[in-house]
Design a protein around this motif. Structure first.
Motif, PDB file in Angstrom:
ATOM      1  N   VAL A 421       0.860  -1.260  -0.170  1.00 30.81           N
ATOM      2  CA  VAL A 421       0.082   0.011  -0.186  1.00 30.81           C
ATOM      3  C   VAL A 421       0.961   1.273   0.165  1.00 30.81           C
ATOM      4  O   VAL A 421       0.582   2.325  -0.754  1.00 30.81           O
ATOM      5  N   ALA A 422       1.919   1.157   0.743  1.00 33.21           N
ATOM      6  CA  ALA A 422       2.732   2.221   1.095  1.00 33.21           C
ATOM      7  C   ALA A 422       3.388   2.576  -0.307  1.00 33.21           C
ATOM      8  O   ALA A 422       3.740   3.639  -0.526  1.00 33.21           O
ATOM      9  N   ALA A 423       4.026   1.617  -1.119  1.00 31.91           N
ATOM     10  CA  ALA A 423       4.689   1.752  -2.365  1.00 31.91           C
ATOM     11  C   ALA A 423       3.670   2.400  -3.396  1.00 31.91           C
ATOM     12  O   ALA A 423       4.326   3.401  -4.103  1.00 31.91           O
ATOM     13  N   GLN A 424       2.446   2.203  -3.427  1.00 32.89           N
ATOM     14  CA  GLN A 424       1.440   2.986  -4.376  1.00 32.89           C
ATOM     15  C   GLN A 424       1.040   4.374  -3.930  1.00 32.89           C
ATOM     16  O   GLN A 424       0.972   5.286  -4.589  1.00 32.89           O
ATOM     17  N   ALA A 425       1.256   4.655  -2.562  1.00 34.74           N
ATOM     18  CA  ALA A 425       0.548   5.816  -2.320  1.00 34.74           C
ATOM     19  C   ALA A 425       1.827   6.856  -1.300  1.00 34.74           C
ATOM     20  O   ALA A 425       1.821   7.845  -1.718  1.00 34.74           O
ATOM     21  N   VAL A 426       2.259   6.134  -0.388  1.00 36.83           N
ATOM     22  CA  VAL A 426       3.180   6.752   0.627  1.00 36.83           C
ATOM     23  C   VAL A 426       4.534   7.033  -0.116  1.00 36.83           C
ATOM     24  O   VAL A 426       5.045   8.342   0.231  1.00 36.83           O
ATOM     25  N   VAL A 427       5.146   6.160  -0.812  1.00 37.06           N
ATOM     26  CA  VAL A 427       6.425   6.602  -1.350  1.00 37.06           C
ATOM     27  C   VAL A 427       6.395   7.704  -2.572  1.00 37.06           C
ATOM     28  O   VAL A 427       7.096   8.512  -2.607  1.00 37.06           O
ATOM     29  N   PRO A 428       5.386   7.839  -3.020  1.00 36.51           N
ATOM     30  CA  PRO A 428       5.412   9.072  -4.053  1.00 36.51           C
ATOM     31  C   PRO A 428       5.292  10.345  -3.379  1.00 36.51           C
ATOM     32  O   PRO A 428       5.737  11.302  -3.951  1.00 36.51           O
ATOM     33  N   LEU A 429       4.563  10.208  -2.144  1.00 42.31           N
ATOM     34  CA  LEU A 429       4.573  11.528  -1.321  1.00 42.31           C
ATOM     35  C   LEU A 429       5.873  11.870  -0.934  1.00 42.31           C
ATOM     36  O   LEU A 429       6.168  12.993  -0.889  1.00 42.31           O
ATOM     37  N   ALA A 430       6.433  10.615  -0.502  1.00 35.40           N
ATOM     38  CA  ALA A 430       7.971  10.959  -0.050  1.00 35.40           C
ATOM     39  C   ALA A 430       8.917  11.470  -0.962  1.00 35.40           C
ATOM     40  O   ALA A 430       9.749  12.405  -0.801  1.00 35.40           O
ATOM     41  N   ALA A 431       8.785  11.035  -2.136  1.00 32.50           N
ATOM     42  CA  ALA A 431       9.536  11.298  -3.320  1.00 32.50           C
ATOM     43  C   ALA A 431       9.241  12.842  -3.453  1.00 32.50           C
ATOM     44  O   ALA A 431      10.256  13.964  -4.017  1.00 32.50           O
ATOM     45  N   TYR A 432       8.037  13.577  -3.649  1.00 33.07           N
ATOM     46  CA  TYR A 432       7.411  14.581  -3.891  1.00 33.07           C
ATOM     47  C   TYR A 432       8.134  15.471  -2.850  1.00 33.07           C
ATOM     48  O   TYR A 432       8.565  16.765  -3.027  1.00 33.07           O
ATOM     49  N   ASP A 433       8.040  15.148  -1.602  1.00 34.77           N
ATOM     50  CA  ASP A 433       8.544  15.926  -0.505  1.00 34.77           C
ATOM     51  C   ASP A 433      10.016  16.231  -0.630  1.00 34.77           C
ATOM     52  O   ASP A 433      10.539  17.266  -0.370  1.00 34.77           O
ATOM     53  N   ALA A 434      10.678  15.298  -1.073  1.00 29.99           N
ATOM     54  CA  ALA A 434      12.268  15.137  -1.260  1.00 29.99           C
ATOM     55  C   ALA A 434      12.475  16.080  -2.473  1.00 29.99           C
ATOM     56  O   ALA A 434      13.541  16.817  -2.305  1.00 29.99           O
ATOM     57  N   GLU A 435      11.653  16.236  -3.426  1.00 27.82           N
ATOM     58  CA  GLU A 435      12.009  17.062  -4.547  1.00 27.82           C
ATOM     59  C   GLU A 435      11.479  18.592  -4.435  1.00 27.82           C
ATOM     60  O   GLU A 435      12.397  19.518  -4.987  1.00 27.82           O
ATOM     61  N   HIS A 436      10.528  18.792  -3.702  1.00 26.57           N
ATOM     62  CA  HIS A 436      10.006  20.086  -3.582  1.00 26.57           C
ATOM     63  C   HIS A 436      10.201  20.630  -2.329  1.00 26.57           C
ATOM     64  O   HIS A 436       9.629  21.924  -1.925  1.00 26.57           O
ATOM     65  N   GLY A 437      10.761  20.006  -1.123  1.00 26.03           N
ATOM     66  CA  GLY A 437      10.813  20.366   0.164  1.00 26.03           C
ATOM     67  C   GLY A 437       9.592  20.645   1.087  1.00 26.03           C
ATOM     68  O   GLY A 437       9.542  21.379   2.029  1.00 26.03           O
ATOM     69  N   THR A 438       8.547  19.807   0.575  1.00 24.36           N
ATOM     70  CA  THR A 438       7.321  19.927   1.233  1.00 24.36           C
ATOM     71  C   THR A 438       7.221  19.001   2.389  1.00 24.36           C
ATOM     72  O   THR A 438       8.166  18.078   2.722  1.00 24.36           O
ATOM     73  N   VAL A 439       6.165  19.056   3.124  1.00 30.32           N
ATOM     74  CA  VAL A 439       5.830  18.019   4.199  1.00 30.32           C
ATOM     75  C   VAL A 439       4.745  17.304   4.349  1.00 30.32           C
ATOM     76  O   VAL A 439       4.025  17.292   5.166  1.00 30.32           O
ATOM     77  N   GLU A 477      -3.739  14.393  -4.379  1.00 28.95           N
ATOM     78  CA  GLU A 477      -3.487  14.298  -5.884  1.00 28.95           C
ATOM     79  C   GLU A 477      -2.389  13.811  -6.051  1.00 28.95           C
ATOM     80  O   GLU A 477      -2.117  13.143  -7.155  1.00 28.95           O
ATOM     81  N   VAL A 478      -1.326  13.858  -5.252  1.00 25.89           N
ATOM     82  CA  VAL A 478       0.160  13.245  -5.556  1.00 25.89           C
ATOM     83  C   VAL A 478       0.073  11.792  -5.417  1.00 25.89           C
ATOM     84  O   VAL A 478       0.450  11.074  -6.167  1.00 25.89           O
ATOM     85  N   ALA A 479      -0.799  11.265  -4.426  1.00 27.13           N
ATOM     86  CA  ALA A 479      -0.811   9.782  -4.082  1.00 27.13           C
ATOM     87  C   ALA A 479      -2.139   9.208  -4.903  1.00 27.13           C
ATOM     88  O   ALA A 479      -2.356   8.030  -4.499  1.00 27.13           O
TER      89      ALA A 479
END
Length: 508
Positions: A421-439, A477-479
C-alpha cells in the motif's frame, strides 16, 4: 586571611585615625601589643603593632620606625592619652619617610578591641572562603563531566580569582584561563614547572604574584601540571580547590581501567571493520551489559524526530541520563531517519522523565516508544519493539509503551501487505517531499491520527488549518487517493506506521 587597613579604619566604634594619608601598607594578619624599645626581632611580617610609646619614649623615633618597616610590619598604632597626649610629630615624620602606615588609637579604645576586631574579621573571611570552596567543588565536578579540562580551569580561575594554566609534563602550556595569558606569565609558568622535580608541588612568591604548581598525576605517571597565578598569597581554601581540580584533571587523562580497556577494544574493532569488514563485538556486548538491571534485562526507548533535530535531541537525552545518574547509551542512527535509540535498565522507569526533560517546542514533533524488558542478548528485538511502539505514539505525546501482546505491525505478513500500500501511495508522497521540500507525508499522517479534525491536526503541526487543508488536497492529488473513504484512511495510516516517516520500510 588578612584584613585591609581601610576596613579597620572604617570601624567607627574604634575611632581610629590615619596620620599618614596615602600610605596603606600590606594587609594585616594579626594585631600585637608591644612596649619594647625594639620589637622588630619578634615580628614575622604583616603585623599591626600597637603601643603606647612607653618603650620608645626618649629613643630615636626614626630608628624605631625604620626597624618596624624593615621587619615587614603592616602598620603602627600609637595609643594616646597615656605616655603621650598626642602622637609625637617625629614619629609621624618617620612613618612618612619609611612608608609605614601610622594610626592614632584614642584612649577610650582599648588595644584588645582593635585586636579582637582584626581576629573576628579574619575568622569571618576564613568562614566565607570555606563556604565558597564548598560551593565551588561540586561546580568544578560538574564542569569536569560536561566540559572537560577547559571547564575545570574556568571554574578554578573564578574561585581563586587568578590565572590558571594546565601544562604537559615538559611545561608546555596546553590549556589556559583566560584563553590568552600575558607572555611574562606564560614564561614564569614554564620556568616554575621546569625547575620542579617531577611529581612535586610548590608555592613560589614574586613581588608581583604568587604561583602554585600542582602535579596532575596518577600512580606512577605525571601527566602535567596545574598552575595557578594570583596577585595575593594562596588561601587554604584555594589550596583545597587546586588539589580537587588536579584530581579531576587526572581522571581526564586516566579514565577507569575497565572503561579504558573497553574503549581500546572498540577502537580496535573499528579498525578491523574498516580494514577487513569484520569486527569482534565482544567489547561492545560487555559495555551494553553494564546498562542491564540485576536480572540482566534492558529496555530500548526509540524516539522519532525530524532528521535535522535528531542530534540535538540525542544531546538533550544524554544530559538527562547524566542528571539521573544513569549510564549513557544513546545512538543516533542514519541522519535521514531522525531516529534516536536510548538504552535503559530493564527495571528502570526513566523514559517518561527523560521525555519530560525535552523542551516543549522540541517535543512537538517527537514520537517515543518504549520496549518491554529484554535480555541484553536480544537488544535488536527490544529496539524493534520500541520502534513500532513509537510509530503508534502521538507527536509531542507521552511515551508509548509496547504491550505484552506482539503489535500488529510486528507481523511480517502484515508488514508486507502494508508496504505494498505504501509503495502505491506513501512512496510517491515521500519522493514529492524530497524534490519540492514539502512535508506532505508528515501532514497526512498527523491529519489521519487526529481523525480528520483540522484544528487539532493544524495545532499538532504548528500551522493554520487552511494551510493544512491545502497540503491534504495536494497529498490526495500526488498519491491518487480519496480520503473521503474510511477504508482508505485506515489503510494509509497503517501503511505510514509500517514504513515510518521516510516512506520506506524500516530494517528489522
Amino acid at each position: 586571611m588578612a584584613v585591609s587597613l581601610q576596613w579597620l579604619l572604617g570601624r567607627r566604634e574604634l575611632d581610629l585615625r590615619l596620620l599618614t594619608p596615602g600610605i596603606t601598607g600590606p594587609e594585616i594578619d594579626i594585631a600585637v601589643t608591644s612596649e619594647l624599645g625594639d620589637p622588630s626581632p619578634w615580628l614575622s611580617g604583616n603585623e599591626l603593632v600597637l603601643t603606647t610609646g612607653l618603650g620608645s619614649a626618649g629613643r630615636d623615633q626614626d630608628e624605631y620606625v625604620r626597624r618596624l618597616a624593615a621587619s615587614g610590619a603592616a602598620a603602627l598604632g600609637m595609643g594616646t592619652g597615656l605616655t603621650f597626649d598626642r602622637v609625637p610629630p617625629a614619629l609621624v615624620d618617620a612613618a612618612h619617610r619609611h612608608g609605614i602606615p601610622l594610626i592614632e588609637v584614642p584612649l577610650p579604645t582599648p588595644f584588645v578591641a582593635v585586636a579582637r576586631a582584626v581576629a573576628d574579621r579574619i575568622g569571618e573571611l576564613s568562614a566565607r572562603a570555606t563556604q565558597s570552596a564548598a560551593r565551588a567543588q561540586p561546580r568544578m565536578t560538574r564542569a569536569a563531566v560536561t566540559g572537560g579540562a577547559p571547564a575545570v580551569l574556568r571554574e578554578l580561575a573564578t574561585a581563586c580569582r587568578g590565572t590558571v594554566v594546565l601544562t604537559d609534563s615538559a611545561g608546555a602550556l596546553t590549556h589556559t584561563r583566560p584563553a590568552q595569558v600575558a607572555p611574562e606569565i606564560a614564561a614564569m609558568v614554564t620556568r616554575e614547572v621546569r625547575e620542579l622535580r617531577a611529581g612535586t608541588a610548590s608555592v613560589a612568591h614574586t613581588p608581583a604574584a604568587s604561583v602554585v604548581v600542582q602535579p596532575v598525576a596518577s600512580p606512577g605517571r605525571t601527566h602535567g601540571y596545574l598552575v595557578v597565578v594570583t596577585e595575593r598569597p594562596p588561601l587554604p581554601a584555594d589550596q583545597v580547590l587546586i588539589g580537587h581540580a588536579a584530581s579531576l584533571l587526572a581522571l581526564q587523562f586516566e579514565p577507569p581501567r575497565e572503561a579504558a580497556e573497553a574503549g581500546w577494544a572498540l577502537n580496535g574493532a573499528a579498525v578491523g571493520l574498516l580494514l577487513t569488514g569484520e569486527a569482534d563485538l565482544s567489547a561492545a556486548r560487555r559495555l551494553v551489559a553494564t546498562v542491564t538491571d540485576e536480572t540482566g534485562h534492558v529496555r530500548a526507548m526509540v524516539l522519532s524526530a525530524p532528521p535535522d533535530k535528531a542530534r540535538a535531541l540525542a544531546r538533550t537525552l544524554e544530559r538527562g541520563l547524566v542528571a539521573a545518574g544513569l549510564p549513557v547509551f544513546v545512538w543516533t542512527s542514519a541522519p535521514e531517519s531522525g531516529e534516536v535509540v536510548v538504552l535503559l535498565r530493564g527495571g528502570h522507569s526513566a523514559a517518561t522523565a527523560l521525555l519530560d526533560g525535552v523542551a516543549a517546542p522540541s517535543r512537538r514533533r517527537v514520537r517515543a516508544g518504549l520496549s518491554r524488558p529484554y535480555p541484553a542478548g536480544q537488544l535488536t528485538d527490544a529496539v524493534d519493539e520500541a520502534r513500532y511502539a513509537a510509530r503508534g505514539g502521538r507527536p509531542g505525546g507521552r511515551v508509548h509503551n509496547a504491550s505484552a501482546r506482539p503489535p500488529l505491525l510486528a507481523d511480517a505478513a502484515v508488514r508486507t501487505a502494508l508496504e505494498k500500500v505504501a509503495a502505491q501511495a506513501v512512496v510517491p508522497l515521500a519522493a514529492y517531499d524530497a524534490e519540492h521540500g514539502t512535508v506532505l507525508v508528515d501532514s497526512l499522517r498527523t491529519y489521519l491520527e487526529c481523525h480528520g479534525q483540522w484544528e487539532a491536526a493544524g495545532a499538532a503541526l504548528g500551522v493554520h488549518r487552511h494551510t493544512l487543508r491545502a497540503r491534504i488536497v495536494r497529498a490526495q492529488e500526488v498519491a491518487a487517493v480519496d480520503l473521503s473513504s474510511a477504508t482508505t484512511r485506515a489503510e494509509l495510516l497503517l501503511a505510514l506506521l509500517a514504513v515510518g516517516e521516510g516512506g520506506t520500510a524500516a530494517a528489522g
